[in-house]
Design a protein around this motif. Structure first.
Motif, mmCIF file in Angstrom:
data_model
loop_
_atom_site.group_PDB
_atom_site.id
_atom_site.type_symbol
_atom_site.label_atom_id
_atom_site.label_comp_id
_atom_site.label_asym_id
_atom_site.label_seq_id
_atom_site.Cartn_x
_atom_site.Cartn_y
_atom_site.Cartn_z
ATOM 1 N N GLY A 1 -5.965 9.697 11.481
ATOM 2 C CA GLY A 1 -4.979 10.273 12.393
ATOM 3 C C GLY A 1 -3.562 9.812 12.135
ATOM 4 O O GLY A 1 -2.701 9.881 13.018
ATOM 5 N N GLU A 2 -3.286 9.351 10.906
ATOM 6 C CA GLU A 2 -1.965 8.807 10.578
ATOM 7 C C GLU A 2 -1.138 9.732 9.689
ATOM 8 O O GLU A 2 -0.024 9.382 9.310
ATOM 9 C CB GLU A 2 -2.119 7.455 9.865
ATOM 10 C CG GLU A 2 -2.847 6.386 10.678
ATOM 11 C CD GLU A 2 -2.041 5.891 11.866
ATOM 12 O OE1 GLU A 2 -0.816 6.172 11.926
ATOM 13 O OE2 GLU A 2 -2.632 5.228 12.732
ATOM 14 N N GLY B 1 0.807 -1.207 0.000
ATOM 15 C CA GLY B 1 0.000 0.000 0.000
ATOM 16 C C GLY B 1 0.844 1.262 0.000
ATOM 17 O O GLY B 1 1.894 1.326 0.650
ATOM 18 N N SER B 2 0.370 2.293 -0.703
ATOM 19 C CA SER B 2 1.117 3.548 -0.793
ATOM 20 C C SER B 2 1.323 4.221 0.549
ATOM 21 O O SER B 2 2.236 5.038 0.715
ATOM 22 C CB SER B 2 0.388 4.522 -1.730
ATOM 23 O OG SER B 2 0.617 4.198 -3.067
ATOM 24 N N GLU B 3 0.474 3.902 1.511
ATOM 25 C CA GLU B 3 0.619 4.543 2.827
ATOM 26 C C GLU B 3 1.977 4.238 3.453
ATOM 27 O O GLU B 3 2.524 5.043 4.210
ATOM 28 C CB GLU B 3 -0.520 4.112 3.763
ATOM 29 C CG GLU B 3 -0.364 2.786 4.458
ATOM 30 C CD GLU B 3 -0.624 1.577 3.556
ATOM 31 O OE1 GLU B 3 -0.450 0.432 4.014
ATOM 32 O OE2 GLU B 3 -1.020 1.789 2.388
ATOM 33 N N GLU C 1 -6.547 10.197 -6.952
ATOM 34 C CA GLU C 1 -6.402 9.011 -6.114
ATOM 35 C C GLU C 1 -5.484 9.306 -4.923
ATOM 36 O O GLU C 1 -5.765 8.903 -3.792
ATOM 37 C CB GLU C 1 -5.817 7.858 -6.940
ATOM 38 C CG GLU C 1 -6.754 7.332 -8.018
ATOM 39 C CD GLU C 1 -6.060 6.369 -8.954
ATOM 40 O OE1 GLU C 1 -6.709 5.395 -9.366
ATOM 41 O OE2 GLU C 1 -4.880 6.584 -9.283
ATOM 42 N N TRP C 2 -4.402 10.013 -5.208
ATOM 43 C CA TRP C 2 -3.448 10.337 -4.141
ATOM 44 C C TRP C 2 -4.103 11.201 -3.063
ATOM 45 O O TRP C 2 -3.941 10.956 -1.859
ATOM 46 C CB TRP C 2 -2.233 11.051 -4.725
ATOM 47 C CG TRP C 2 -1.169 11.355 -3.721
ATOM 48 C CD1 TRP C 2 -0.925 12.548 -3.100
ATOM 49 C CD2 TRP C 2 -0.175 10.435 -3.208
ATOM 50 N NE1 TRP C 2 0.136 12.440 -2.244
ATOM 51 C CE2 TRP C 2 0.614 11.161 -2.288
ATOM 52 C CE3 TRP C 2 0.104 9.092 -3.446
ATOM 53 C CZ2 TRP C 2 1.669 10.570 -1.598
ATOM 54 C CZ3 TRP C 2 1.156 8.503 -2.759
ATOM 55 C CH2 TRP C 2 1.929 9.240 -1.853
ATOM 56 N N ASN C 3 -4.864 12.187 -3.484
ATOM 57 C CA ASN C 3 -5.520 13.073 -2.518
ATOM 58 C C ASN C 3 -6.579 12.337 -1.710
ATOM 59 O O ASN C 3 -6.782 12.625 -0.522
ATOM 60 C CB ASN C 3 -6.125 14.283 -3.234
ATOM 61 C CG ASN C 3 -5.066 15.269 -3.693
ATOM 62 O OD1 ASN C 3 -4.069 15.481 -3.013
ATOM 63 N ND2 ASN C 3 -5.260 15.864 -4.861
ATOM 64 N N ASN C 4 -7.250 11.361 -2.330
ATOM 65 C CA ASN C 4 -8.211 10.553 -1.577
ATOM 66 C C ASN C 4 -7.488 9.721 -0.532
ATOM 67 O O ASN C 4 -7.976 9.560 0.597
ATOM 68 C CB ASN C 4 -9.005 9.649 -2.528
ATOM 69 C CG ASN C 4 -10.232 9.041 -1.863
ATOM 70 O OD1 ASN C 4 -10.819 9.626 -0.962
ATOM 71 N ND2 ASN C 4 -10.625 7.859 -2.309
ATOM 72 N N LEU C 5 -6.309 9.203 -0.882
ATOM 73 C CA LEU C 5 -5.491 8.467 0.084
ATOM 74 C C LEU C 5 -5.135 9.352 1.273
ATOM 75 O O LEU C 5 -5.235 8.935 2.436
ATOM 76 C CB LEU C 5 -4.218 7.957 -0.597
ATOM 77 C CG LEU C 5 -3.125 7.403 0.329
ATOM 78 C CD1 LEU C 5 -3.598 6.132 1.015
ATOM 79 C CD2 LEU C 5 -1.839 7.154 -0.440
ATOM 80 N N LEU C 6 -4.725 10.574 0.989
ATOM 81 C CA LEU C 6 -4.363 11.498 2.075
ATOM 82 C C LEU C 6 -5.572 11.782 2.963
ATOM 83 O O LEU C 6 -5.437 11.887 4.192
ATOM 84 C CB LEU C 6 -3.814 12.804 1.502
ATOM 85 C CG LEU C 6 -2.512 12.700 0.684
ATOM 86 C CD1 LEU C 6 -2.060 14.083 0.237
ATOM 87 C CD2 LEU C 6 -1.406 12.011 1.475
ATOM 88 N N ASN C 7 -6.749 11.897 2.364
ATOM 89 C CA ASN C 7 -7.968 12.120 3.149
ATOM 90 C C ASN C 7 -8.245 10.943 4.078
ATOM 91 O O ASN C 7 -8.611 11.126 5.248
ATOM 92 C CB ASN C 7 -9.174 12.320 2.217
ATOM 93 C CG ASN C 7 -9.099 13.613 1.431
ATOM 94 O OD1 ASN C 7 -8.401 14.552 1.806
ATOM 95 N ND2 ASN C 7 -9.810 13.667 0.316
ATOM 96 N N VAL C 8 -8.085 9.732 3.548
ATOM 97 C CA VAL C 8 -8.302 8.523 4.345
ATOM 98 C C VAL C 8 -7.328 8.473 5.507
ATOM 99 O O VAL C 8 -7.705 8.198 6.656
ATOM 100 C CB VAL C 8 -8.160 7.272 3.457
ATOM 101 C CG1 VAL C 8 -8.100 6.001 4.307
ATOM 102 C CG2 VAL C 8 -9.322 7.178 2.467
ATOM 103 N N MET C 9 -6.052 8.753 5.251
ATOM 104 C CA MET C 9 -5.032 8.712 6.296
ATOM 105 C C MET C 9 -5.230 9.827 7.317
ATOM 106 O O MET C 9 -5.015 9.634 8.516
ATOM 107 C CB MET C 9 -3.639 8.817 5.664
ATOM 108 C CG MET C 9 -3.253 7.633 4.809
ATOM 109 S SD MET C 9 -1.559 7.749 4.177
ATOM 110 C CE MET C 9 -0.610 7.533 5.694
ATOM 111 N N ASP C 10 -5.647 10.979 6.845
ATOM 112 C CA ASP C 10 -5.881 12.119 7.735
ATOM 113 C C ASP C 10 -7.009 11.801 8.712
ATOM 114 O O ASP C 10 -6.899 12.052 9.909
ATOM 115 C CB ASP C 10 -6.219 13.355 6.897
ATOM 116 C CG ASP C 10 -6.186 14.642 7.718
ATOM 117 O OD1 ASP C 10 -5.427 14.694 8.711
ATOM 118 O OD2 ASP C 10 -6.914 15.580 7.377
#
Length: 333
Positions: A309-310, A88-90, A297-306
């Motif tokens: 709390g990660e 995963g990109s995270e 897609e990248w910005n959606n990933l950042l939203n999910v991680m935000d």
């Protein structure tokens, strides 16, 4: 005698030359060690690239190993145990947030949605999301994409994962399915083919898809250390070319044909289960059509991680994403 001797020497030299040219042909293949975070139908295009010879066509000898878990996969990559990671990109963001001198760069996307499904133990009731409130939920590892995408979906349904669920997260990724099978939890997040296997065995029913609910994400991506990519640009390009060929093949073939191609990687699983799993992923658009990781897609990933709390800070995609290899692969005639 002189002529016969000359013919003999010439023959020996010709044979030697053929042998050496054959060895040179084998030696010309660049060896690439790849670590996949788990073994899953979710990664069908990768297995297709190997089985259909797309890596070989590019002059690559891919050695695949399963590294079981994002943390273990990233450790293998950073230590040099593998050259390329499928994870995963995270994980690349976590490495970057830790201030790595040699950051990990995402260069080719494989899957574009979450790959887990919500399975309910009680198969009789008609499902609605409010049924999760107060239930025992067998989740995934904190900070991993399955758990973060799952929590992102739950919040969108008005469910607080920490307050509204009895959330279990202390079970290793590899043991989650067996824990559910033994009676732990009323609901669980599972990848395929495990979800289809449990449905056949009557252990539960898939009631929702986290892939559909959480939207497009750079969920599973091939990545490598910046230093490796700098020294092996040709290898990375060939790797991406082969992946794109596999993605095109998957996009133009049936679930049955894809299942037959990847069966060697799932020897203990029935063909019809593999077909069911592939079709489920096909129907929800899980397999990326090309290796390009786009900004949305990248910005959606950042939203999910935000939300989870990660995320310490929002990271621009071009910081640890390099689409140049994917762009070149898709433009290649």
């Amino acid at each position: 005698m002189y002529k016969k001797g000359s013919v003999l020497v010439l023959s020996i030299l010709m044979i030697f030359g053929l042998v050496m040219s054959g060895c040179a042909g084998k030696g010309s293949e660049s060896k690439v060690k790849v670590g996949e975070v788990t073994r899953s139908v979710f990664y069908a295009p990768q297995y297709v690239a190997i089985e259909k010879g797309f890596f070989k066509e590019e002059g690559l000898d891919v050695e695949l190993q399963t590294t079981f878990g994002g943390d273990k996969t990233m450790t293998a990559l950073l230590s040099g145990g593998i050259d390329i990671a499928l994870v995963g990109s995270e994980t690349s963001i976590y490495v970057y947030q830790q201030g790595a001198e040699d950051p990990v760069i995402n260069f080719a996307q494989l899957t574009q949605t979450d790959g887990t499904f919500l399975m309910a133990r009680d198969q009789e009731k008609e499902f609605n999301w409010d049924m999760l409130k107060g239930s025992v939920f067998l989740g995934q590892r904190k900070g991993g994409m399955p758990q973060m995408a799952g929590e992102f979906t739950l919040r969108s349904k008005g469910i607080d994962p920490q307050q509204d669920l009895d959330l279990i997260q202390n079970i290793d990724f590899a043991n989650i399915a067996s824990a559910f099978a033994s009676g732990t939890g009323e609901y669980v997040q599972l990848f395929e083919p495990q979800a289809s296997i449990f449905e056949r065995e009557g252990k539960g029913k898939v009631v929702a898809s986290f892939g559909v609910e959480s939207g497009h994400l750079p969920y599973t991506v091939f990545m490598a250390k910046q230093s490796y990519m700098g020294k092996n640009k040709d290898t990375v390009q060939k790797f991406t070319n082969a992946l794109y060929k596999a993605q095109q093949w998957v996009g133009s073939h049936t679930a049955e044909e894809i299942a037959d191609a990847i069966l060697p990687y799932f020897k203990d699983t029935d063909r019809d289960i593999i077909i069911s799993s592939v079709k489920r992923y096909q129907d929800q658009g899980t397999y990326a059509a090309d290796p390009i990781l786009d900004d949305g897609e990248w910005n959606n990933l950042l939203n999910v991680m935000d939300q989870a709390g990660e995320l310490k800070e929002r990271i621009a995609p071009d910081t640890i994403v390099d689409n140049s290899f994917a762009d070149a692969a898709t433009q290649k005639k």
